[in-house]
Write an enzyme that holds these catalytic residues in place. Structure first.
Site, mmCIF file in Angstrom:
data_model
loop_
_atom_site.group_PDB
_atom_site.id
_atom_site.type_symbol
_atom_site.label_atom_id
_atom_site.label_comp_id
_atom_site.label_asym_id
_atom_site.label_seq_id
_atom_site.Cartn_x
_atom_site.Cartn_y
_atom_site.Cartn_z
ATOM 1 N N HIS A 1 6.646 5.538 2.561
ATOM 2 C CA HIS A 1 6.702 5.548 1.098
ATOM 3 C C HIS A 1 6.864 6.970 0.603
ATOM 4 O O HIS A 1 6.613 7.299 -0.537
ATOM 5 C CB HIS A 1 5.412 4.981 0.504
ATOM 6 N N THR B 1 -3.750 0.339 -5.123
ATOM 7 C CA THR B 1 -5.165 0.655 -5.354
ATOM 8 C C THR B 1 -5.484 0.500 -6.827
ATOM 9 O O THR B 1 -6.442 -0.158 -7.226
ATOM 10 C CB THR B 1 -5.452 2.092 -4.906
ATOM 11 N N ILE C 1 4.697 4.013 -11.715
ATOM 12 C CA ILE C 1 5.358 2.692 -11.781
ATOM 13 C C ILE C 1 4.348 1.581 -11.528
ATOM 14 O O ILE C 1 4.456 0.499 -12.096
ATOM 15 C CB ILE C 1 6.542 2.592 -10.794
HETATM 16 N N1 ADP Z 1 -11.447 4.098 -3.208
HETATM 17 C C1 ADP Z 1 -11.039 4.411 -4.423
HETATM 18 N N2 ADP Z 1 -11.869 4.247 -5.491
HETATM 19 C C2 ADP Z 1 -11.466 4.577 -6.744
HETATM 20 N N3 ADP Z 1 -10.239 5.060 -7.018
HETATM 21 C C3 ADP Z 1 -9.395 5.231 -5.969
HETATM 22 C C4 ADP Z 1 -9.739 4.925 -4.634
HETATM 23 N N4 ADP Z 1 -8.654 5.214 -3.828
HETATM 24 C C5 ADP Z 1 -7.692 5.676 -4.650
HETATM 25 N N5 ADP Z 1 -8.133 5.684 -5.912
HETATM 26 C C6 ADP Z 1 -7.391 6.035 -7.105
HETATM 27 O O1 ADP Z 1 -6.096 5.411 -7.019
HETATM 28 C C7 ADP Z 1 -5.138 6.339 -7.444
HETATM 29 C C8 ADP Z 1 -3.801 6.007 -6.818
HETATM 30 O O2 ADP Z 1 -3.433 4.730 -7.332
HETATM 31 P P1 ADP Z 1 -2.160 4.014 -6.671
HETATM 32 O O3 ADP Z 1 -0.948 4.860 -6.884
HETATM 33 O O4 ADP Z 1 -2.130 2.621 -7.135
HETATM 34 O O5 ADP Z 1 -2.578 4.092 -5.156
HETATM 35 P P2 ADP Z 1 -1.781 3.597 -3.879
HETATM 36 O O6 ADP Z 1 -0.318 3.806 -4.144
HETATM 37 O O7 ADP Z 1 -2.336 4.490 -2.842
HETATM 38 O O8 ADP Z 1 -2.173 2.176 -3.720
HETATM 39 C C9 ADP Z 1 -5.677 7.670 -7.018
HETATM 40 O O9 ADP Z 1 -5.133 8.721 -7.806
HETATM 41 C C10 ADP Z 1 -7.168 7.526 -7.258
HETATM 42 O O10 ADP Z 1 -7.514 7.873 -8.594
HETATM 43 O O1 LIG Z 2 2.669 0.779 -0.030
HETATM 44 C C1 LIG Z 2 2.290 -0.329 0.247
HETATM 45 C C2 LIG Z 2 0.940 -0.725 -0.067
HETATM 46 O O2 LIG Z 2 0.201 0.431 -0.364
HETATM 47 P P1 LIG Z 2 -0.479 0.652 -1.785
HETATM 48 O O3 LIG Z 2 -1.742 1.347 -1.428
HETATM 49 O O4 LIG Z 2 -0.647 -0.685 -2.382
HETATM 50 O O5 LIG Z 2 0.488 1.491 -2.582
HETATM 51 C C3 LIG Z 2 3.197 -1.328 0.860
HETATM 52 O O6 LIG Z 2 4.503 -0.907 0.663
HETATM 53 C C4 LIG Z 2 2.897 -1.518 2.317
HETATM 54 O O7 LIG Z 2 2.057 -2.575 2.388
#
Ligand code: ADP
Ligand SMILES: O=C(COP(=O)(O)O)[C@@H](O)CO
Length: 594
Positions: free
Chosen positions: A217, A442, A401
């Site tokens: 990614h 997340t 996004i």
């Molecule tokens: N365990 C956690 N508890 C609370 N907030 C978290 C945690 N891990 C990540 N985050 C928050 O999630 C944000 C990233 O969100 P997102 O882009 O949706 O994550 P990802 O792409 O890694 O799924 C981070 O900047 C942080 O603020």
């Molecule tokens: O990136 C994926 C999931 O990670 P997030 O933490 O939800 O961004 C996905 O493309 C691989 O499962």
């Protein structure tokens, strides 16, 4: 460059519909993803995999006999929501329990864990194994933090073969865990990728350069060099993996190894074969016996130019599973006896949520909630690029996004629920589910949890007052910290959440009206968010390359500060302190009264 799409927001759903239409004899559409179209023997374990769209064949492409029983398919580069995972698992399971398996990414871990808890609570024994094969994403001592890339295939195939051999759930978990321990991958990238509808790539690699260890990614890599020759690349890949033999493998000489040379989306098969020519020669020169090599696309990243090598260090049991037949839309091996097709009526469509009774007072509060969500969408739309830039420094750049998808889905659901007469509780619960479903990731998991928590505190009966709002916010923060396990100082949204709820609750307890209390709390959250620039991330995707994050605020904390600040004018209007034309008055508002 991704060219062919309609509305980019509908890309994932339309892709899945087309994929199912093209593979009707192998998969069926269910809420949240796909399941096998063939009947699975009663009492056997079901393997349910999943992850973001944009990685085909992962994950729907490897659903079928000899591989997964179902796949939860999230939005682009975002994990499926817990609700989607739970829905697919319930459609796929046949009474022997469920193994959930997925790439080790923060959002996937949160959503799949939530789904696992819900499935166990529903009486469906469920366990999880996250794939952690990418050796460049964390040191060996922290292998459990590593990302999952093309090693998905060796883990999923071993687990599925064990399930089809009649192993019980504990044994399938043992096999999947063992296969994950015996799988190592290493990758490089030559270009970024561009999501449908985007005018700029989500991430890039400088022309003529190769990013060593970059994630699928765009997660930052560990080095950057000029583009090597095919043989030089083979040497880098093979030497890096031979330098880390798994436990139980004393030397490469004489070892039997499954090999995957994986293209990430825009490297041609012919290029892969040139590289594989040298990979095979170098492995054989090291004394490795190659078993059933795979050269092609297993886990991609849209139009990303990149290559990864996976070594699956076999023992007798694992070799049997690696050699077993499979018949899926994107991966076929050996001979598989045709199984009976399910009757479409056997896959029951999900029922639509009923709107419970509510009072006029709660419906009035719901109108304020909808206006607050409108303000939330507007501030995220305004800052979507900046949020992505911030997240790309050490994460995967999809925070903007992801928040935009989630917020827009939430507000659409909230308007529909309010129009149907829903109270504040129901509006927030349906909005929270829609956010998590559409955003994944997340932030999708956490914001879905937050909206539902506030909704529970507001209820569908009373006109919620400032104390109810403060209680709901505290419940949301408690839920996020309990579920996400982050604490203050670990560079996550919690660093802004805690000052916000602390300030809000204290001000309300001191008798401040909601507008005054929320304004002070929003200022505290924004200040705390700015201060995260001095922190190193200890949680989430940014963690493996934490040092890159110093000097940049945390994306989730920053977006939280923007959102709670944008909601102040909504509360002022609800309290009658600011007329729609912006003029202000000095009334004391006792609660959220529209
Ligand atoms: N365990 C956690 N508890 C609370 N907030 C978290 C945690 N891990 C990540 N985050 C928050 O999630 C944000 C990233 O969100 P997102 O882009 O949706 O994550 P990802 O792409 O890694 O799924 C981070 O900047 C942080 O603020
Ligand atoms: O990136 C994926 C999931 O990670 P997030 O933490 O939800 O961004 C996905 O493309 C691989 O499962």
């Amino acid at each position: 460059m991704t060219r062919l799409f309609n509305d980019p927001a509908d890309f994932a759903d339309e892709m899945i519909d087309g994929f199912v239409a093209a593979n009707r004899n192998q998969v069926r559409r269910v809420t949240g993803g796909v399941v096998r179209s063939t009947r699975t023997p009663e009492g056997t374990v079901a393997l349910v995999i999943g992850g973001g769209s944009g990685h085909y064949p992962a994950f729907g492409g490897i659903v079928g006999q000899g591989l997964a029983h179902g796949a939860a398919m999230g939005n682009l580069f975002a994990s499926p929501s817990a609700h989607q995972v739970e829905s697919v698992a319930k459609a796929a399971q046949r009474g022997g329990g469920v193994l959930l398996s997925y790439g080790n990414y923060a959002g996937d871990v949160l959503h799949f864990t939530q789904a696992q808890d819900a499935l166990n609570a529903a009486g469906i024994p469920t366990r999880s194994v996250a794939v952690t094969d990418d050796i460049s994403s964390a040191p060996l001592a922290e292998k459990h933090k590593r990302r999952g890339i093309a090693g998905d295939l060796t883990v999923f195939k071993s687990a599925a073969a064990a399930a089809e051999a009649g192993y019980d759930l504990d044994e399938v978990v043992r096999v999947a865990t063992h296969a994950n321990e015996r799988t190592r991958s290493f990758g490089v990238a030559f270009s970024g990728c561009t999501l449908p509808g985007a005018t700029e790539p989500l991430f890039t690699v400088p022309e003529g350069r190769m990013a060593v260890g970059m994630g699928i990614h765009g997660e930052p890599g560990i080095d950057e060099t000029d583009v090597p020759t095919a043989d030089e690349l083979a040497t880098l890949l093979v030497s890096s993996l031979l330098a880390e033999l798994p436990e139980g493998v004393s030397e490469a000489g004489g070892a039997r190894v499954g090999v995957i040379l994986n293209g990430l989306g825009s490297v041609k098969y012919e290029e892969l074969f040139v590289v594989y020519r040298a990979v095979a020669a170098q492995l054989e020169a090291a004394g490795v016996d190659i078993v059933d090599p795979e050269v092609g696309e297993v886990v991609t990243s849209f139009d990303m130019a990149g290559v990864s090598l996976t070594l699956f260090w076999l023992d007798e049991e694992l070799e049997g599973f690696w050699a077993a037949g499979a018949d899926t839309p994107a991966y076929r091996k050996g001979v598989v006896a045709a199984a009976e097709q399910l009757d479409p009526s056997e896959l029951v469509a999900e029922t639509v949520a009923e709107i419970p009774e509510s009072t006029d007072a709660s419906r009035a509060a719901a109108a304020v909630v909808v206006e607050a969500l409108d303000a939330l969408v507007q501030v995220i739309d305004t800052n979507v690029e900046e949020l992505g830039r911030i997240d790309a420094v050490a994460g995967d750049g999809d925070h903007g996004i992801g928040m935009q998808r989630g917020a827009r889905a939430a507000v659409t659901s909230a308007h529909a629920a309010a129009d149907a007469g829903a109270g504040a509780h129901t509006v927030l619960h349906l909005a929270g589910d829609a956010w998590a479903d559409r955003a994944g990731g997340t932030s999708g998991a956490l914001w879905g949890l937050a909206l539902r928590s506030v909704g529970t505190a507001l209820g569908d009966e009373v006109a919620p007052g400032r104390t109810d709002v403060a209680t709901g916010v505290q419940a949301a923060v408690d839920g996020i910290m309990s579920f996400g396990k982050a604490e203050v100082g670990q560079k996550t949204m919690v660093d802004a959440l805690v000052p916000f709820t602390t300030t809000l609750s204290a001000a309300v307890a001191d008798g401040s009206d909601l507008v005054t209390a929320w304004t002070a709390a929003a200022a505290a959250a924004s200040t705390a968010a700015a201060e995260t620039a001095d922190l190193l991330p200890k949680m989430g995707r940014a963690r493996p390359h934490a040092e890159k994050s110093l000097g940049t605020v945390d994306a989730g904390a920053y977006s939280f500060g923007l959102i709670v600040t944008a909601i102040v004018p909504v509360l002022e209007r609800a309290a009658g302190t600011t007329a729609p034309d912006g003029s202000t008055s000095t009334t004391t508002n006792e609660g959220v009264h529209a």
